[in-house]
Design an enzyme around this catalytic site. Structure first.
Site, PDB file in Angstrom:
ATOM      1  N   GLN A 336       0.810  -1.365   0.120  1.00 38.88           N
ATOM      2  CA  GLN A 336       0.124  -0.033   0.293  1.00 38.88           C
ATOM      3  C   GLN A 336       0.958   1.345   0.109  1.00 38.88           C
ATOM      4  O   GLN A 336       0.487   2.194  -0.611  1.00 38.88           O
ATOM      5  CB  GLN A 336      -0.950  -0.010   1.160  1.00 38.88           C
ATOM      6  CG  GLN A 336      -2.125   1.032   1.153  1.00 38.88           C
ATOM      7  CD  GLN A 336      -3.188   0.549   0.042  1.00 38.88           C
ATOM      8  OE1 GLN A 336      -3.237  -0.737  -0.335  1.00 38.88           O
ATOM      9  NE2 GLN A 336      -3.947   1.341  -0.185  1.00 38.88           N
ATOM     10  N   GLU A 363       3.318 -25.836   8.979  1.00 39.90           N
ATOM     11  CA  GLU A 363       3.506 -26.056  10.292  1.00 39.90           C
ATOM     12  C   GLU A 363       2.596 -25.905  11.375  1.00 39.90           C
ATOM     13  O   GLU A 363       2.870 -25.405  12.787  1.00 39.90           O
ATOM     14  CB  GLU A 363       5.027 -25.651  10.782  1.00 39.90           C
ATOM     15  CG  GLU A 363       6.072 -26.168   9.768  1.00 39.90           C
ATOM     16  CD  GLU A 363       7.386 -25.908  10.614  1.00 39.90           C
ATOM     17  OE1 GLU A 363       7.580 -26.166  11.745  1.00 39.90           O
ATOM     18  OE2 GLU A 363       8.405 -25.966   9.533  1.00 39.90           O
ATOM     19  N   THR A 365      -1.822 -24.200  10.951  1.00 40.39           N
ATOM     20  CA  THR A 365      -2.490 -22.853  10.542  1.00 40.39           C
ATOM     21  C   THR A 365      -2.648 -21.843  11.737  1.00 40.39           C
ATOM     22  O   THR A 365      -2.535 -22.562  12.705  1.00 40.39           O
ATOM     23  CB  THR A 365      -3.747 -23.242  10.077  1.00 40.39           C
ATOM     24  OG1 THR A 365      -4.516 -23.878  11.172  1.00 40.39           O
ATOM     25  CG2 THR A 365      -3.780 -24.292   8.912  1.00 40.39           C
ATOM     26  N   GLU A 367      -5.459 -20.855  12.844  1.00 44.44           N
ATOM     27  CA  GLU A 367      -6.306 -21.704  13.716  1.00 44.44           C
ATOM     28  C   GLU A 367      -6.131 -22.878  14.728  1.00 44.44           C
ATOM     29  O   GLU A 367      -6.599 -22.868  15.672  1.00 44.44           O
ATOM     30  CB  GLU A 367      -7.546 -22.209  12.702  1.00 44.44           C
ATOM     31  CG  GLU A 367      -8.362 -21.166  11.817  1.00 44.44           C
ATOM     32  CD  GLU A 367      -7.547 -20.529  10.995  1.00 44.44           C
ATOM     33  OE1 GLU A 367      -7.770 -19.424  10.365  1.00 44.44           O
ATOM     34  OE2 GLU A 367      -6.568 -21.209  10.451  1.00 44.44           O
TER      35      GLU A 367
END
Length: 379
Positions: A336, A363, A365, A367
């Site tokens: 940006q 390795e 996520t 989550e």
């Protein structure tokens, strides 16, 4: 707490910058464009001691700790994240697994060759249908006398084609049984073992990612790491260190993106002023610098705990989760700041932008890291 770089860290950082200016930076766009895995480069990294950073000197390694290791990954990632990824996978996954769980004979056999990069290492846990759900892997290892016969496939494996030796986890018990998997060391050239399809990736294109395929592959029981049934438990311990590697990789990408954005913002003129003079840009830089520093503290805290042999599961998951997520954010903000030029291959930030996303996936996520962190908190 001492936040100063050690003499070893400073030496490693400068060595990599000097090496990278000649051996990486001039070629990284060509490698990225053609998805070239520059194997000869890793032989040179082996000569520098960077392919055996954590391997003790008695096995031919550099004998450094995790602070030096994190520094090395960080500096390589700033030059080319894919190179940093491959160096980290070789060190923490393949070599790290053998170093942690191998017999003395196995260490003597493999670690010196891995440290010099005479052998390039791979590590096989992930399968097409069992990413985060590794306990349900389908690759099997069936006992036949003094051998185990491996059948199945692994995917998303770093160095799946070019690796000379792989640590592979296969199921020796029932599906879903965390004590039903075993780790084997399998060398290239073993009958029934081969690399498969190479992935065509969005980013990290200088790091090779491919399948490992096993078709009636006979592996002698002497190639088992530890005991039968320990493979999954071993893997989770290996990943504690691996998460620090990905945090360091994220940190290097974030730092590279930030430094590029900061420099460009001072040079780019709009309305007779450098764009850094405008709060729209300067406040971005302030946020980027602060989040980068927080990720650095988390990452080096985890590395310090690992060095001291303390429990690191929570710290490594936090470091990996936060560093990878803010690295994605910083790479996005760097594009940006560059504006339209950030969307072109003439500047480095578009590559950071493509490469960094893997850090929130590989390795474990983001989550999965939240699951690990919350379980640790709720024990």
């Amino acid at each position: 707490m001492n936040f100063q770089l050690t003499e070893n860290q400073s030496m490693i950082a400068q060595m990599i910058r000097d090496f990278g200016a000649k051996e990486i930076t001039p070629f990284r766009k060509e490698w990225d464009d053609h998805q070239t895995f520059p194997l000869p480069l890793f032989k040179k990294l082996g000569e520098l001691g960077l392919m055996g950073v954590l391997i003790p000197s008695e096995y031919g390694g550099s004998g450094f700790g995790y602070l030096e290791y994190v520094t090395a990954i960080l500096e390589l990632a700033k030059l080319d994240p894919g190179i940093g990824l491959s160096m980290a996978a070789h060190n923490s996954l393949c070599s790290g697994h053998i170093m942690l769980f191998g017999s003395e004979e196995q260490k003597q056999k493999y670690l010196p060759k891995l440290a010099s990069c005479e052998f390039l290492g791979a590590w096989g846990l992930t399968e097409p249908n069992t990413g985060s759900d590794a306990a349900n892997m389908k690759t099997t290892a069936t006992a036949e006398g003094d051998y185990f016969v491996l059948n199945g496939a692994k995917n998303f494996i770093t160095h799946g084609v070019s690796g000379d030796v792989a640590v592979v986890i296969a199921r020796t018990g029932e599906v879903g049984d965390k004590h039903g998997m075993t780790a084997f060391v399998v060398e290239k050239g073993t009958e029934g073992f081969r690399g498969g399809r190479k992935e065509d990736k969005l980013g990290m294109r200088t790091s090779e990612t491919a399948e490992l395929i096993f078709e009636d592959c006979r592996v002698h029981k002497s190639q088992i790491l530890g005991e039968v049934g320990e493979g999954f438990i071993q893997s989770m311990k290996v990943l504690d260190g691996g998460r620090i590697s990905i945090a360091a990789l994220s940190l290097g990408i974030a730092e590279g993106a930030f430094e590029a954005a900061l420099s460009y913002s001072k040079e780019r003129q709009q309305f007779q002023k450098p764009i850094s003079a405008y709060q729209g840009i300067s406040f971005k830089l302030a946020d980027m610098a602060t989040k980068l520093e927080a990720a650095k503290l988390l990452t080096f805290k985890a590395a310090d705990l690992k060095n001291r042999g303390e429990y690191v599961t929570l710290a490594s998951a936090q470091a990996k989760y936060y560093a990878s997520e803010i690295a994605v954010e910083l790479a996005n903000e760097a594009v940006q700041v560059y504006g339209g030029y950030g969307f072109t291959k003439d500047y480095p930030v578009e590559k950071y932008y493509r490469d960094v996303k893997l850090c929130t996936i590989g390795e474990g996520t983001s989550e999965i890291q939240k699951i690990v962190i919350s379980r640790e908190l709720l024990k």
